[in-house]
Design an enzyme around this catalytic site. Structure first.
Site, short mmCIF file in Angstrom:
data_model
loop_
_atom_site.label_atom_id
_atom_site.label_comp_id
_atom_site.label_asym_id
_atom_site.label_seq_id
_atom_site.Cartn_x
_atom_site.Cartn_y
_atom_site.Cartn_z
N SER A 16 32.47 43.63 33.56
CA SER A 16 32.43 44.61 34.64
C SER A 16 33.84 45.14 34.89
O SER A 16 34.75 44.37 35.19
CB SER A 16 31.90 43.96 35.92
N CYS A 17 34.02 46.45 34.75
CA CYS A 17 35.32 47.08 35.03
C CYS A 17 35.19 47.94 36.28
O CYS A 17 34.07 48.21 36.74
CB CYS A 17 35.78 47.92 33.83
N PRO A 18 36.30 48.38 36.87
CA PRO A 18 36.23 49.12 38.13
C PRO A 18 35.36 50.38 38.09
O PRO A 18 34.62 50.64 39.02
CB PRO A 18 37.70 49.46 38.41
N THR A 54 33.72 48.23 30.47
CA THR A 54 32.59 47.31 30.60
C THR A 54 31.87 47.15 29.26
O THR A 54 31.58 46.02 28.82
CB THR A 54 31.60 47.83 31.65
#
Length: 453
Positions: free
Chosen positions: A8-10, A16
């Site tokens: 999970s990335c911002p 992601t």
């Protein structure tokens, strides 16, 4: 061995899925079974089930936002950033399989940078959690406002028209930007109890005119107020049910609201007004320097904390619903790295492998879509040549964008927002800034790269 993972990335767009792919490829090469749950912008996909949890030998959490980790209790867990998974997936897998369940959680960053993982799990992660939830509201609002501008800059002034409706809808989405940011920063710090005081604090910050900066302060204030209340107030077990539905939301919302209204609101508004006035009055050499600095930041880590700081700053400048020169410079600079790499793979085919040349083709689309992360595999393979080249190219694009006085009414979209009338100010010169920056970065990289044996 059976390994499960979450990425999970911002922004939930590129990192992601790149991290998930890297982990799956590495596991296959090492002879292990891997299932990766991606928590991207479209929600959770390939969700880990109870059966997966029971059969798992280890867990890898490649995350730059806060997620629910309670389901992984009793399983060896290694936590890292998505960039760690992209750069060293095999190292993460080895670390996870060597971990013990009793340790519950291992910070991969301890060995990578000696900071004990604090940078991944502290203020940066809370901020990025808020930003990840905020971005869809900003993008939706920005695009709808841009569609309204397509009928004319002042077309929305006429009530009952489609332009006015689009402006109302887009403005409503924009109006939620600060409350969502504050609410989910607080959520990252204090879990669900933080959402109420965080969002209410964000609404108060908006009403006081403190803008984006006030939202940041409200989010962190709400989260840590909740943590303090939990430590101070202890109820008998028979009354514990009152904490989440009565005591925490009421007291925390009251405390956050009073602090914002009577203590922080005035000073923060003054700072916010001064920053906006400085940006509005910026021209000439100062604007060019700012554009160059933002360009360097966008290319420095291509989706990491420095990149996200520049993007968040740019998005904050369009929070008032007006086209922004800063946001234009940020998007132009962010498009350059993938485009420059794609250009270099065409100009110097003998300096890239067949696989790299194929990846270069994809970077044309990624760069055009303002997905800077497409450059990461090239930067990871040859950082000393790729990163400086991209920083120079992005700095040129950002500086030229500011020099030409280009503006942008939306925070994302790449070339797909360029055809929308009035979405981009000084469109021909803005396109020129992107082209020149990409050419400079691509030519510099081509000159620095060595021929493949």
């Amino acid at each position: 061995m059976k390994i499960i993972a979450v990425t999970s990335c911002p922004t939930g767009i590129a990192h992601t899925y790149m991290a998930a792919e890297a982990l799956q490829i590495a596991a296959k090469e090492m002879g292990h079974e891997m299932k990766v749950e991606t928590q991207g912008s479209v929600g959770a996909e390939n969700v880990i089930t109870e059966a997966d949890l029971k059969s798992a030998d280890a867990v890898i959490l490649a995350i730059d936002t806060n997620i629910d980790k309670s389901r992984f209790q009793g399983i060896p867990v290694v936590e890292a950033s998505v960039k760690d998974a992209i750069k060293d997936a095999k190292g993460l897998i080895t670390k996870a399989l060597a971990a013990k369940p009793a340790s519950a959680r291992v910070e991969y960053a301890e060995e990578k940078n000696g900071d004990g993982g604090k940078s991944k799990s502290g203020i940066y992660k809370h901020l990025m959690t808020g930003v990840s939830f905020m971005i869809p509201f900003v993008v939706a609002g920005g695009l709808l406002i841009a569609f309204s501008f397509a009928f004319g800059i002042h077309a929305a002034d006429e009530e009952g028209t489609l332009a006015a409706a689009l402006m109302t809808i887009g403005g409503s989405a924009f109006g939620l930007m600060v409350p969502i940011l504050a609410g989910y920063i607080a959520y990252s710090i204090a879990d669900r109890p933080g959402i109420v005081p965080g969002m209410v604090g964000g609404i108060i910050a908006n009403s006081l005119g403190t803008g984006f900066l006030g939202g940041l302060i409200a989010g962190f204030l709400a989260g840590y107020v909740i943590l303090a209340i939990r430590k101070v107030i202890r109820l008998p077990k028979s009354f514990e049910g009152l904490m989440p539905v009565l005591i925490l939301p009421v007291i925390s919302t009251l405390v956050v609201g009073l602090i914002l209204i009577f203590v922080l609101g005035g000073p923060v508004k003054s700072i916010n007004d001064a920053m906006l006035a400085w940006l509005d009055g910026m021209s000439g050499a100062n604007a060019v320097v700012l554009g160059g600095i933002l360009g360097v930041m966008m290319a420095a880590d291509m989706g990491g904390p420095i990149n996200k700081a520049a993007y968040t700053f740019g998005a904050a400048t369009i929070a008032q619903g007006e086209p922004s020169g800063v946001m234009a410079a940020v998007m132009a600079a962010g498009m350059v790295p993938p485009l420059a790499i794609a250009l270099s793979t065409v100009l110097a085919k003998n300096k890239y492998t067949v696989e790299e040349r194929e990846a270069g083709k994809a970077n044309w689309a990624l760069g055009a879509s303002f997905i800077t992360e497409g450059a990461i595999p090239f930067a990871a393979a040859d950082p000393l040549r790729v990163i400086p080249s991209m920083m120079v190219g992005s700095a040129v694009a950002g500086a030229l964008s500011m020099l030409f006085g280009a503006t942008l009414a939306v925070p994302h979209g790449g070339i797909f927002v360029l055809p929308i009338p009035n979405a981009v100010g000084n469109l021909p010169m803005y396109i020129l800034a992107i082209v020149v920056g990409s050419a400079v970065g691509g030519l510099m990289l081509t000159a620095l790269k060595k021929k493949k044996a």
